[in-house]
Scaffold this active site. Structure first.
Site: not given
Length: 187
Positions: A28, A34, A70, A72, A94, A123, A155
């Site tokens: 994950d 990032e 995964h 997001c 996502e 969400h 997610c």
């Protein structure tokens, strides 16, 4: 025998997962985007290191074990080739929450591996209808060959109550059955 899966955050994958019966191992959020340096001229060095680290972490898995990742809420367009170099069998993204923007970026980048294109927003407390999920999957199939598409929510489901998760997953399964019948009818 049901398929066993293992989801690991920042893993060190060992044969113990496979010995326990795992056929799929998900790494994950490798956080490629990032962790990018602010200075673009340092991106190549960072991305080379990050891809090597991911591949090293998953290298011990047997060839028959599927490696999933995964990611997001990320802009993928300018790093899609680096994501592809991870050599994960499947990337789950996502997608529904971004109104298919993430899927478009992956498509435009020429991504060649399998894609779980996120068929509903976890969400939101709204249980997606079969029609909404079907539309998301049709969008995925319009961008990738059907053999390249996986069916999954955007997610993990930890933000939802069972009263939301169970009907949403039931709808997801029903839509999958419908699409399989359609695909089998055309083959």
């Amino acid at each position: 025998m049901p398929i066993q899966t293992a989801t690991l955050g920042y893993p060190r994958i060992g044969k113990n997962w496979e010995a326990a019966g795992a056929k799929v191992i998900q790494v994950d959020e490798p956080a490629l985007r990032e962790g990018l340096p602010l200075k673009i001229e340092r991106w190549n060095e960072y991305l080379s290191w990050a891809v090597d680290a991911f591949r090293l972490a998953t290298a011990i898995a047997q060839p028959q074990t599927q490696i999933h990742t995964h990611m997001c809420y990320c802009e993928f367009g300018d790093i899609i080739k680096d994501i592809e170099r991870l050599d994960a069998d499947v990337i789950s993204i996502e997608n529904s929450r971004s109104n298919n923007q993430t899927l478009r970026e992956i498509t435009e980048g020429g991504y060649s591996h399998q894609v779980g294109n996120g068929v509903y927003d976890i969400h939101s407390p709204v249980v997606p209808t079969t029609e909404q999920i079907l539309q998301q999957l049709r969008t995925g199939i319009a961008n990738f060959p059907v053999q390249q598409i996986w069916v999954n929510p955007d997610c993990g489901l930890k933000t939802r109550r069972w009263s939301e998760v169970i009907p949403a997953l039931n709808n997801m399964v029903e839509v999958t059955k419908v699409l399989r019948e359609e695909v089998n009818a055309t083959v």
